[in-house]
Design an enzyme around this catalytic site. Structure first.
Site, PDB file in Angstrom:
ATOM      1  N   LYS A  30       0.845  -1.208   0.000  1.00 38.70           N
ATOM      2  CA  LYS A  30       0.000   0.000   0.000  1.00 38.70           C
ATOM      3  C   LYS A  30       0.878   1.256   0.000  1.00 38.70           C
ATOM      4  O   LYS A  30       0.647   2.173  -0.768  1.00 38.70           O
ATOM      5  CB  LYS A  30      -0.890   0.009   1.239  1.00 38.70           C
ATOM      6  CG  LYS A  30      -1.567   1.349   1.490  1.00 38.70           C
ATOM      7  CD  LYS A  30      -2.399   1.359   2.750  1.00 38.70           C
ATOM      8  CE  LYS A  30      -1.647   1.734   3.999  1.00 38.70           C
ATOM      9  NZ  LYS A  30      -1.378   3.169   4.176  1.00 38.70           N
ATOM     10  N   ASN A  31       1.895   1.256   0.861  1.00 31.12           N
ATOM     11  CA  ASN A  31       2.704   2.469   1.014  1.00 31.12           C
ATOM     12  C   ASN A  31       3.596   2.749  -0.193  1.00 31.12           C
ATOM     13  O   ASN A  31       4.191   3.819  -0.286  1.00 31.12           O
ATOM     14  CB  ASN A  31       3.546   2.396   2.284  1.00 31.12           C
ATOM     15  CG  ASN A  31       2.709   2.620   3.526  1.00 31.12           C
ATOM     16  OD1 ASN A  31       1.505   2.863   3.427  1.00 31.12           O
ATOM     17  ND2 ASN A  31       3.334   2.521   4.687  1.00 31.12           N
ATOM     18  N   ARG A  58      -4.455  10.515   4.648  1.00 34.31           N
ATOM     19  CA  ARG A  58      -3.402  11.521   4.713  1.00 34.31           C
ATOM     20  C   ARG A  58      -2.509  11.505   3.466  1.00 34.31           C
ATOM     21  O   ARG A  58      -2.028  12.545   3.017  1.00 34.31           O
ATOM     22  CB  ARG A  58      -2.582  11.244   5.973  1.00 34.31           C
ATOM     23  CG  ARG A  58      -1.401  12.133   6.136  1.00 34.31           C
ATOM     24  CD  ARG A  58      -0.601  11.750   7.359  1.00 34.31           C
ATOM     25  NE  ARG A  58       0.742  12.221   7.215  1.00 34.31           N
ATOM     26  CZ  ARG A  58       1.135  13.460   7.474  1.00 34.31           C
ATOM     27  NH1 ARG A  58       0.265  14.327   7.915  1.00 34.31           N
ATOM     28  NH2 ARG A  58       2.373  13.825   7.295  1.00 34.31           N
ATOM     29  N   CYS A  61      -4.763  13.136  12.931  1.00 44.27           N
ATOM     30  CA  CYS A  61      -4.764  11.710  12.673  1.00 44.27           C
ATOM     31  C   CYS A  61      -4.628  11.045  14.027  1.00 44.27           C
ATOM     32  O   CYS A  61      -3.994  11.592  14.927  1.00 44.27           O
ATOM     33  CB  CYS A  61      -3.588  11.390  11.762  1.00 44.27           C
ATOM     34  SG  CYS A  61      -3.037   9.719  11.835  1.00 44.27           S
ATOM     35  N   ARG A 100       0.882  14.774  12.959  1.00 47.14           N
ATOM     36  CA  ARG A 100       1.347  14.561  11.586  1.00 47.14           C
ATOM     37  C   ARG A 100       1.213  15.776  10.664  1.00 47.14           C
ATOM     38  O   ARG A 100       0.447  15.761   9.700  1.00 47.14           O
ATOM     39  CB  ARG A 100       0.647  13.343  10.966  1.00 47.14           C
ATOM     40  CG  ARG A 100       0.921  12.088  11.731  1.00 47.14           C
ATOM     41  CD  ARG A 100       0.198  10.900  11.151  1.00 47.14           C
ATOM     42  NE  ARG A 100       0.940  10.211  10.128  1.00 47.14           N
ATOM     43  CZ  ARG A 100       0.506   9.115   9.527  1.00 47.14           C
ATOM     44  NH1 ARG A 100      -0.643   8.605   9.827  1.00 47.14           N
ATOM     45  NH2 ARG A 100       1.236   8.529   8.606  1.00 47.14           N
ATOM     46  N   PRO A 101       1.950  16.838  10.949  1.00 46.81           N
ATOM     47  CA  PRO A 101       1.887  18.020  10.067  1.00 46.81           C
ATOM     48  C   PRO A 101       2.538  17.758   8.706  1.00 46.81           C
ATOM     49  O   PRO A 101       3.186  16.725   8.514  1.00 46.81           O
ATOM     50  CB  PRO A 101       2.679  19.070  10.846  1.00 46.81           C
ATOM     51  CG  PRO A 101       3.567  18.310  11.757  1.00 46.81           C
ATOM     52  CD  PRO A 101       2.898  17.009  12.051  1.00 46.81           C
ATOM     53  N   VAL A 102       2.356  18.717   7.769  1.00 46.57           N
ATOM     54  CA  VAL A 102       2.992  18.579   6.448  1.00 46.57           C
ATOM     55  C   VAL A 102       3.971  19.730   6.197  1.00 46.57           C
ATOM     56  O   VAL A 102       4.300  20.036   5.064  1.00 46.57           O
ATOM     57  CB  VAL A 102       1.952  18.496   5.290  1.00 46.57           C
ATOM     58  CG1 VAL A 102       1.181  17.197   5.359  1.00 46.57           C
ATOM     59  CG2 VAL A 102       1.009  19.689   5.307  1.00 46.57           C
ATOM     60  N   ASP A 103       4.437  20.359   7.281  1.00 42.52           N
ATOM     61  CA  ASP A 103       5.336  21.511   7.137  1.00 42.52           C
ATOM     62  C   ASP A 103       6.572  21.197   6.301  1.00 42.52           C
ATOM     63  O   ASP A 103       7.034  22.022   5.515  1.00 42.52           O
ATOM     64  CB  ASP A 103       5.758  22.038   8.525  1.00 42.52           C
ATOM     65  CG  ASP A 103       6.412  20.954   9.371  1.00 42.52           C
ATOM     66  OD1 ASP A 103       5.787  19.890   9.547  1.00 42.52           O
ATOM     67  OD2 ASP A 103       7.544  21.154   9.849  1.00 42.52           O
ATOM     68  N   GLN A 104       7.093  19.983   6.445  1.00 46.45           N
ATOM     69  CA  GLN A 104       8.318  19.617   5.708  1.00 46.45           C
ATOM     70  C   GLN A 104       8.055  19.523   4.202  1.00 46.45           C
ATOM     71  O   GLN A 104       8.901  19.878   3.393  1.00 46.45           O
ATOM     72  CB  GLN A 104       8.883  18.285   6.212  1.00 46.45           C
ATOM     73  CG  GLN A 104       9.283  18.301   7.671  1.00 46.45           C
ATOM     74  CD  GLN A 104      10.421  19.275   7.956  1.00 46.45           C
ATOM     75  OE1 GLN A 104      11.445  19.276   7.279  1.00 46.45           O
ATOM     76  NE2 GLN A 104      10.227  20.125   8.940  1.00 46.45           N
ATOM     77  N   ASP A 117       5.493   0.774  11.710  1.00 45.55           N
ATOM     78  CA  ASP A 117       4.296   0.059  11.248  1.00 45.55           C
ATOM     79  C   ASP A 117       4.250  -1.405  11.689  1.00 45.55           C
ATOM     80  O   ASP A 117       3.266  -2.099  11.438  1.00 45.55           O
ATOM     81  CB  ASP A 117       4.185   0.132   9.710  1.00 45.55           C
ATOM     82  CG  ASP A 117       3.735   1.514   9.240  1.00 45.55           C
ATOM     83  OD1 ASP A 117       3.369   2.344  10.097  1.00 45.55           O
ATOM     84  OD2 ASP A 117       3.756   1.756   8.026  1.00 45.55           O
ATOM     85  N   ILE A 142       8.810   7.434  16.346  1.00 42.58           N
ATOM     86  CA  ILE A 142       8.349   8.096  15.113  1.00 42.58           C
ATOM     87  C   ILE A 142       7.055   8.892  15.338  1.00 42.58           C
ATOM     88  O   ILE A 142       6.944  10.029  14.899  1.00 42.58           O
ATOM     89  CB  ILE A 142       8.117   7.063  13.976  1.00 42.58           C
ATOM     90  CG1 ILE A 142       9.357   6.189  13.768  1.00 42.58           C
ATOM     91  CG2 ILE A 142       7.712   7.753  12.673  1.00 42.58           C
ATOM     92  CD1 ILE A 142      10.567   6.878  13.200  1.00 42.58           C
ATOM     93  N   ARG A 178      -8.246  -0.637   5.163  1.00 46.94           N
ATOM     94  CA  ARG A 178      -7.444   0.380   4.469  1.00 46.94           C
ATOM     95  C   ARG A 178      -6.097  -0.194   4.042  1.00 46.94           C
ATOM     96  O   ARG A 178      -5.455   0.351   3.134  1.00 46.94           O
ATOM     97  CB  ARG A 178      -7.181   1.576   5.388  1.00 46.94           C
ATOM     98  CG  ARG A 178      -8.409   2.424   5.647  1.00 46.94           C
ATOM     99  CD  ARG A 178      -8.023   3.672   6.406  1.00 46.94           C
ATOM    100  NE  ARG A 178      -6.808   4.249   5.874  1.00 46.94           N
ATOM    101  CZ  ARG A 178      -5.854   4.812   6.610  1.00 46.94           C
ATOM    102  NH1 ARG A 178      -5.969   4.892   7.907  1.00 46.94           N
ATOM    103  NH2 ARG A 178      -4.776   5.297   6.042  1.00 46.94           N
TER     104      ARG A 178
END
Ligand code: UD1
Length: 419
Positions: A22-23, A92, A116, A121-125, A306, A328, A398
């Site tokens: 999936k990933n 996400r 989440c 889990r930000p997306v700043d990066q 995971d 993590i 999922r």
């Protein structure tokens, strides 16, 4: 809402065919937006998240079809840059369309994925990296609006932390940028190497695969190709954990031992016999009770977050005690209260958990809280005395293709019930 009813106590034995990851499938699908000619992706797992992303990409005007394990796309029809909240909120990884849209279309409006269960889990990066390539970014009303005049410009990207999604977004975008992009502190997960390999097949120039520095020399156009998604290392580890948990013997096929060596070593430390083939792995617990093993989650090639919940479940019935550190995500022990309801002895302090193995778990109604946590509850139920009802299994759908059929084929008593 669907639930699993699981009768514990069976020793699992047999073979499980592992699906595509999936990933890996998600970033590969996002990268298909870049191709100016048709392309085909095979070994795609049939999962809810994949369906969501196919729908989202279709909404961008890309002609896309998904049947069996194959996705066929023609992105020459791309005519829109809008990824709406209704789709993004359920997954996400939708943020992965930001980089490719910007690179190919010059503009993107993508909903912020929001919170989440396993952490903020930000997306700043992701945003900082795209700005380093010349994107102008505004975040307004819950949407990221990114634009670029002409092409993105190659540049130096240094991530403050190792981010898998951030590395993927910028790697995809950089392939079409003008000049050279250097991505430092890049994630090294096998799914990133898989993405880089497909992009190279599409005509991209990328060096430094499998290292933390990726060097991308931009090209003007990418073309379609045929590609197969890498095996799912987390699904592989999860079924091997099912053998360890039940004292059984399971062979996973269509997979690759090199993808999860760190996890295999932990199974060996537990006392399992692990045999590695070219494209298969067999774990034999020989009817024994596993020894509890300590570990710390870290970016690849160290122990994957995971697999944390699944190995915690095995430790719950292990001999002795073990310490598990989650480095993590800040809130990834939500399976602990549920495992405790089944009789596990686990003490959590901050991001550390001490698991003292018990002789037996007992059935109880439990609730899945996130994707991998759900598999840990299934594992606990497989070993427990009695019949366990696992609620909210939409989380598991999922990420695990055909889970009940695969588990039944190795002797588990599991059935899906709808209410
Ligand atoms: C991916 C995987 C997920 C896995 C995770 C870590 C997919 C679809 N999902 O998630 O299964 O658990 O890698 O191996 O591939 N972070 C920031 N700012 C950012 C980006 C990340 O602070 O801009 C933080 C996150 O909150 C988290 C850590 O960095 O604490 C790692 O996140 P990241 O590697 O980005 O995870 P995902 O790509 O979301």
């Amino acid at each position: 809402m669907d639930k699993f009813l699981i009768q514990g106590g069976n020793k699992l034995e047999g073979e499980v065919r592992i699906s595509g990851a999936k990933n890996a499938a998600l970033p590969l699908l996002a990268a298909m937006i870049l191709a100016e000619t048709p392309m085909t992706l095979r070994n795609v797992p049939n999962l809810k998240d994949v369906n969501t992303l196919v729908k989202l990409i279709g909404g961008l005007g890309v002609t896309i079809s998904y049947a069996g394990d194959t996705v066929i796309s023609d992105a020459s029809t791309l005519d829109n840059q809008f990824a709406p909240y209704e789709l993004v909120k359920t997954m996400r990884a939708s943020i992965l369309v930001l980089g490719p849209l910007l690179a190919r279309y010059g503009e993107a409006k993508v909903s912020l994925p929001g919170g989440c269960a396993i952490g903020s889990r930000p997306v700043d990066q992701h945003l900082k990296a795209l700005e380093a390539l010349g994107a102008q970014i505004e975040v307004e009303n819950g949407y990221v609006h990114a634009k670029v005049d002409g092409r993105l410009k190659g540049g130096e990207v240094i991530f403050d932390m190792v981010t898998v999604g951030g590395t993927e977004n910028i790697l995809i975008a950089a392939t079409l940028a003008e000049g050279v992009t250097t991505i430092r502190n890049a994630a090294r997960e096998p799914e990133i190497t898989d993405l880089a390999q497909m992009l190279i097949k599409m005509g991209a120039k990328i060096e430094g695969l499998d290292t933390d520095t990726l060097i991308v020399t931009g090209v003007e156009k990418l073309h379609g190709c045929e590609y197969a998604v890498v095996a799912d290392r987390i699904e592989t580890g999860s079924y091997l954990a099912a053998a360890a948990m039940t004292g059984g013997r399971v062979k996973t096929t269509h997979t690759d031992p090199a993808l999860l060596e760190c996890v295999l070593e932990k199974f060996e430390e537990m006392g399992a016999e692990v045999t590695r083939g070219d494209d298969w792995i067999e774990l034999d617990m020989m009817g024994k009770r596993p020894k509890a093993v300590s570990f710390r989650t870290l970016p690849h090639p160290d122990f994957p977050t995971d697999m944390q919940a699944q190995l915690m479940a095995v430790n719950a019935i292990g001999r002795g005690f073990a310490t598990i550190s989650e480095t993590i995500f800040e809130n990834r022990f939500m399976h602990v209260p549920e495992l405790s309801r089944m009789g596990a002895n686990i003490q959590v302090e901050g991001n550390d958990a001490v698991v003292t193995g018990v002789d037996k778990l007992s059935a109880a109604p439990v609730m899945a809280t996130d994707l991998r946590a759900s598999f840990s509850l299934v594992l606990a139920a497989l070993a427990a005395e009695g019949e366990t009802l696992v609620d909210r299994i939409y989380h598991i759908d999922r990420g695990y293709e055909d889970i009940e059929a695969k588990l039944q084929s190795i002797g588990a008593q599991i059935k899906r019930v709808s209410e």
